[in-house]
Design a protein around this motif. Structure first.
Motif, mmCIF file in Angstrom:
data_model
loop_
_atom_site.group_PDB
_atom_site.id
_atom_site.type_symbol
_atom_site.label_atom_id
_atom_site.label_comp_id
_atom_site.label_asym_id
_atom_site.label_seq_id
_atom_site.Cartn_x
_atom_site.Cartn_y
_atom_site.Cartn_z
ATOM 1 N N ASN A 178 0.811 -1.218 0.000
ATOM 2 C CA ASN A 178 0.000 0.000 0.000
ATOM 3 C C ASN A 178 0.843 1.268 0.000
ATOM 4 O OD1 ASN A 178 -3.133 -0.541 0.324
ATOM 5 N ND2 ASN A 178 -2.059 -2.182 1.396
ATOM 6 N N ARG A 179 2.059 1.179 0.494
ATOM 7 C CA ARG A 179 2.986 2.299 0.374
ATOM 8 C C ARG A 179 3.214 2.624 -1.102
ATOM 9 N NH1 ARG A 179 7.202 4.262 3.436
ATOM 10 N NH2 ARG A 179 6.926 2.564 4.940
ATOM 11 N N GLU A 180 3.391 1.573 -1.913
ATOM 12 C CA GLU A 180 3.608 1.770 -3.348
ATOM 13 C C GLU A 180 2.394 2.423 -3.997
ATOM 14 O OE1 GLU A 180 4.716 -1.884 -5.165
ATOM 15 O OE2 GLU A 180 6.554 -2.128 -3.979
ATOM 16 N N TYR A 181 1.191 2.007 -3.610
ATOM 17 C CA TYR A 181 -0.019 2.615 -4.171
ATOM 18 C C TYR A 181 -0.043 4.115 -3.892
ATOM 19 C CZ TYR A 181 -1.867 -2.170 -4.532
ATOM 20 O OH TYR A 181 -2.050 -3.491 -4.837
ATOM 21 N N PHE A 182 0.264 4.483 -2.662
ATOM 22 C CA PHE A 182 0.217 5.882 -2.255
ATOM 23 C C PHE A 182 1.279 6.704 -2.983
ATOM 24 C CE2 PHE A 182 1.356 9.315 0.801
ATOM 25 C CZ PHE A 182 0.127 9.958 0.847
ATOM 26 N N GLU A 183 2.488 6.196 -3.038
ATOM 27 C CA GLU A 183 3.581 6.944 -3.675
ATOM 28 C C GLU A 183 3.400 7.032 -5.186
ATOM 29 O OE1 GLU A 183 7.031 4.910 -2.236
ATOM 30 O OE2 GLU A 183 7.040 5.980 -0.311
ATOM 31 N N GLN A 184 2.928 5.950 -5.814
ATOM 32 C CA GLN A 184 2.697 5.973 -7.252
ATOM 33 C C GLN A 184 1.576 6.937 -7.632
ATOM 34 O OE1 GLN A 184 2.040 1.871 -8.295
ATOM 35 N NE2 GLN A 184 4.198 1.296 -8.038
ATOM 36 N N ALA A 185 0.671 7.188 -6.683
ATOM 37 C CA ALA A 185 -0.437 8.116 -6.943
ATOM 38 C C ALA A 185 -0.049 9.563 -6.659
ATOM 39 C CB ALA A 185 -1.643 7.725 -6.090
ATOM 40 N N GLY A 186 1.195 9.784 -6.229
ATOM 41 C CA GLY A 186 1.644 11.147 -5.985
ATOM 42 C C GLY A 186 1.905 11.485 -4.540
ATOM 43 N N GLY A 187 1.738 10.518 -3.638
ATOM 44 C CA GLY A 187 2.033 10.742 -2.231
ATOM 45 C C GLY A 187 3.528 10.912 -2.015
ATOM 46 N N GLU A 188 3.890 11.756 -1.069
ATOM 47 C CA GLU A 188 5.301 12.080 -0.866
ATOM 48 C C GLU A 188 5.881 11.498 0.421
ATOM 49 O OE1 GLU A 188 5.272 16.310 -0.948
ATOM 50 O OE2 GLU A 188 4.753 16.431 -3.094
ATOM 51 N N ARG A 189 5.042 11.244 1.400
ATOM 52 C CA ARG A 189 5.532 10.737 2.691
ATOM 53 C C ARG A 189 4.528 9.735 3.246
ATOM 54 N NH1 ARG A 189 5.231 14.398 8.021
ATOM 55 N NH2 ARG A 189 5.681 12.810 9.608
ATOM 56 N N TYR A 190 5.008 8.539 3.507
ATOM 57 C CA TYR A 190 4.130 7.456 3.970
ATOM 58 C C TYR A 190 4.818 6.755 5.124
ATOM 59 C CZ TYR A 190 1.352 3.095 3.778
ATOM 60 O OH TYR A 190 0.553 2.017 4.078
ATOM 61 N N GLU A 191 4.138 6.644 6.241
ATOM 62 C CA GLU A 191 4.718 6.000 7.421
ATOM 63 C C GLU A 191 3.731 5.014 8.033
ATOM 64 O OE1 GLU A 191 7.174 10.082 8.530
ATOM 65 O OE2 GLU A 191 5.594 9.325 9.875
ATOM 66 N N TYR A 192 4.208 3.808 8.255
ATOM 67 C CA TYR A 192 3.399 2.805 8.945
ATOM 68 C C TYR A 192 3.822 2.765 10.410
ATOM 69 C CZ TYR A 192 2.038 -1.671 10.887
ATOM 70 O OH TYR A 192 1.546 -2.635 11.729
ATOM 71 N N ILE A 193 2.860 2.887 11.311
ATOM 72 C CA ILE A 193 3.121 2.846 12.749
ATOM 73 C C ILE A 193 2.891 1.413 13.224
ATOM 74 C CG2 ILE A 193 2.462 3.752 15.009
ATOM 75 C CD1 ILE A 193 1.462 6.272 13.546
ATOM 76 N N GLU A 194 3.909 0.785 13.771
ATOM 77 C CA GLU A 194 3.868 -0.637 14.122
ATOM 78 C C GLU A 194 2.765 -0.959 15.127
ATOM 79 O OE1 GLU A 194 7.685 -1.746 15.570
ATOM 80 O OE2 GLU A 194 8.586 -1.867 13.572
ATOM 81 N N CYS A 195 2.405 -2.248 15.158
ATOM 82 C CA CYS A 195 1.439 -2.744 16.135
ATOM 83 C C CYS A 195 2.039 -2.705 17.540
ATOM 84 C CB CYS A 195 1.036 -4.167 15.789
ATOM 85 S SG CYS A 195 0.072 -4.329 14.270
ATOM 86 N N LEU A 196 1.215 -2.981 18.523
ATOM 87 C CA LEU A 196 1.674 -2.952 19.916
ATOM 88 C C LEU A 196 2.628 -4.100 20.224
ATOM 89 C CD1 LEU A 196 -1.711 -2.036 21.642
ATOM 90 C CD2 LEU A 196 0.224 -0.522 21.187
ATOM 91 N N ASN A 197 2.459 -5.221 19.550
ATOM 92 C CA ASN A 197 3.365 -6.370 19.699
ATOM 93 C C ASN A 197 3.595 -6.698 21.174
ATOM 94 O OD1 ASN A 197 3.671 -6.712 16.869
ATOM 95 N ND2 ASN A 197 5.100 -4.991 16.819
ATOM 96 N N SER A 198 4.845 -6.771 21.613
ATOM 97 C CA SER A 198 5.129 -7.102 23.008
ATOM 98 C C SER A 198 5.650 -5.890 23.770
ATOM 99 C CB SER A 198 6.126 -8.262 23.109
ATOM 100 O OG SER A 198 7.295 -8.004 22.344
ATOM 101 N N ASP A 199 5.196 -4.691 23.387
ATOM 102 C CA ASP A 199 5.510 -3.492 24.158
ATOM 103 C C ASP A 199 5.058 -3.688 25.602
ATOM 104 O OD1 ASP A 199 6.285 -2.473 21.745
ATOM 105 O OD2 ASP A 199 4.744 -0.903 21.643
ATOM 106 N N ASP A 200 5.815 -3.165 26.544
ATOM 107 C CA ASP A 200 5.453 -3.323 27.948
ATOM 108 C C ASP A 200 4.060 -2.783 28.247
ATOM 109 O OD1 ASP A 200 7.751 -4.632 28.778
ATOM 110 O OD2 ASP A 200 8.807 -2.796 29.316
ATOM 111 N N ALA A 201 3.721 -1.644 27.662
ATOM 112 C CA ALA A 201 2.398 -1.064 27.910
ATOM 113 C C ALA A 201 1.288 -1.994 27.416
ATOM 114 C CB ALA A 201 2.294 0.295 27.235
ATOM 115 N N HIS A 202 1.521 -2.648 26.278
ATOM 116 C CA HIS A 202 0.541 -3.592 25.742
ATOM 117 C C HIS A 202 0.390 -4.800 26.656
ATOM 118 C CE1 HIS A 202 -0.758 -6.417 22.250
ATOM 119 N NE2 HIS A 202 -1.812 -5.869 22.818
ATOM 120 N N LEU A 203 1.509 -5.335 27.124
ATOM 121 C CA LEU A 203 1.456 -6.498 28.005
ATOM 122 C C LEU A 203 0.816 -6.143 29.343
ATOM 123 C CD1 LEU A 203 4.919 -8.158 27.291
ATOM 124 C CD2 LEU A 203 2.689 -8.686 26.295
#
Length: 371
Positions: A300-325
């Motif tokens: 989906n990063r490629e879709y956004f950039e190919q359509a003219g997007g300039e900055r794309y950032e994915y924010i990771e899941c909570l995974n095993s972060d201490d706050a999540h646990l």
């Protein structure tokens, strides 16, 4: 024998509580050979695909399982690590973190294990291990914040199927959702804030959830509503307005209409609407996996950039972060209220309960602790 018994069971054993956390599943390797049985198990589940069985059997075995395994294997290869499947690795680490917290709080009387709905270790495998260690009460926590019949409901089905084969059924508690818990909302919001502190904000924040067919919603599944409520609560916690975020749905499969707007089509359209920078978070996933790492982080990063997007950032899941646990531990602890820990050491047992345990223990000894 029709019903399954515990090989190591004795009537004198100390009763414990078993916690099972579960996630969707993963193939055992990123290969066509490993993907075929995994996809067959997954797509054969009537909770996942609500199509008449006879029709779907021909579609699945005649078309899908001859095409999709190779394509899916290529995608899995891009996310596979030295430890194997990211989803399995994260879930294992979550179980270890929760086990540590339970041990510190409860001692040795609360056990924690993990399972996959499809693939291994199965829900039945986890239950068997816990029962073998003396668990007589089971709490099952599917790691899906928003309830959906295709995920949460299917996990219950797996447990119910296992229970139909057992002689002695343990007490059971099942957590069906936690989409609007304040501490869960805090975890997601704080993850986003931490990303903002390091990278700044983008033009828009996109909440992307796994999609389901629209007809599931029309038939009464609450998933769509719970996803939107989660987004709204996180946005309120962040203090952002309705025009600063949006909710979309990813990973659609087949030709029928799914929940909209679709994530991929949204990303192809946003740059033309003046959205040149975008941050994406997936609150419905407790762990990063193929759908977040490859589909959101790469495709989906490629879709956004190919359509003219300039900055794309994915924010990771909570995974095993201490706050999540910590949040998951609080969720578990809340759902253990009323269940006594270890009858031998609990200070909360009544006199009658202690006498009952002593009588059971004495009877077992008189029988030679037979099964």
């Amino acid at each position: 024998m029709k019903y399954r018994s515990q090989d190591a069971f004795t009537h004198a054993q100390v009763d414990k509580i078993g916690i099972v956390i579960s996630n969707l599943g993963t193939p055992e390797a990123p290969t066509k050979q490993a993907l075929r049985p995994y996809l067959k198990q997954f797509l054969s589940d009537p909770r996942v695909v609500e199509v008449p069985k006879a029709i779907w059997w021909f579609v699945l075995n005649g078309i899908i399982l001859n095409i999709r395994p190779k394509r899916s294997a290529q995608a899995y290869k891009t996310v596979w690590t030295e430890d194997g499947s990211p989803l399995l690795t994260h879930t294992k680490h979550q179980a270890q973190g929760l086990e540590k917290r339970c041990r510190e709080h409860f001692g040795e009387d609360v056990l924690v294990d993990y399972a996959m709905r499809y693939g291994r270790p199965s829900v039945s495998d986890a239950v068997e291990r816990l029962l073998a260690q003396g668990a007589r009460k089971i709490l099952l926590l599917p790691l899906y914040p928003q309830y959906c019949a295709s995920t949460t409901g299917s996990t219950f089905d797996a447990l119910a199927e296992d229970f139909t084969k057992r002689r002695w059924l343990p007490d059971l508690r099942f957590i069906s959702h936690y989409h609007d818990r304040a501490d869960y909302i805090d975890c997601i919001a704080n993850k986003i804030k931490a990303h903002w502190d390091e990278n700044g904000r983008a033009d828009k924040l996109l909440f992307s959830y796994h999609g389901i067919p629209k007809r599931y919603l029309l038939n009464g599944d609450p998933y769509h509503c719970e996803c939107h409520k989660t987004s709204r609560l996180i946005a309120a916690k962040l203090g952002i307005s309705a025009d600063e975020y949006m909710t979309s749905f990813q990973s659609r499969f087949g030709r029928e209409e799914w929940l909209k707007p679709y994530t991929d089509e949204t990303l192809k359209k946003l740059p033309s609407e003046g959205i040149k920078s975008l941050q994406v978070v997936c609150p419905g996933f407790s762990s990063d996996c193929l759908e977040t790492i490859e589909e959101i982080g790469e495709e989906n990063r490629e879709y956004f950039e190919q359509a003219g997007g300039e900055r794309y950032e994915y924010i990771e899941c909570l995974n095993s972060d201490d706050a999540h646990l910590d949040m998951l531990f609080c969720l578990i602890k809340d759902n253990l209220v009323g269940w006594h820990v270890n009858a031998q050491i609990s200070n909360n047992l009544s006199k009658g309960e202690k006498e009952d345990y002593q009588q059971r223990n004495a009877l077992a000894k008189s029988l030679g602790a037979t099964k």
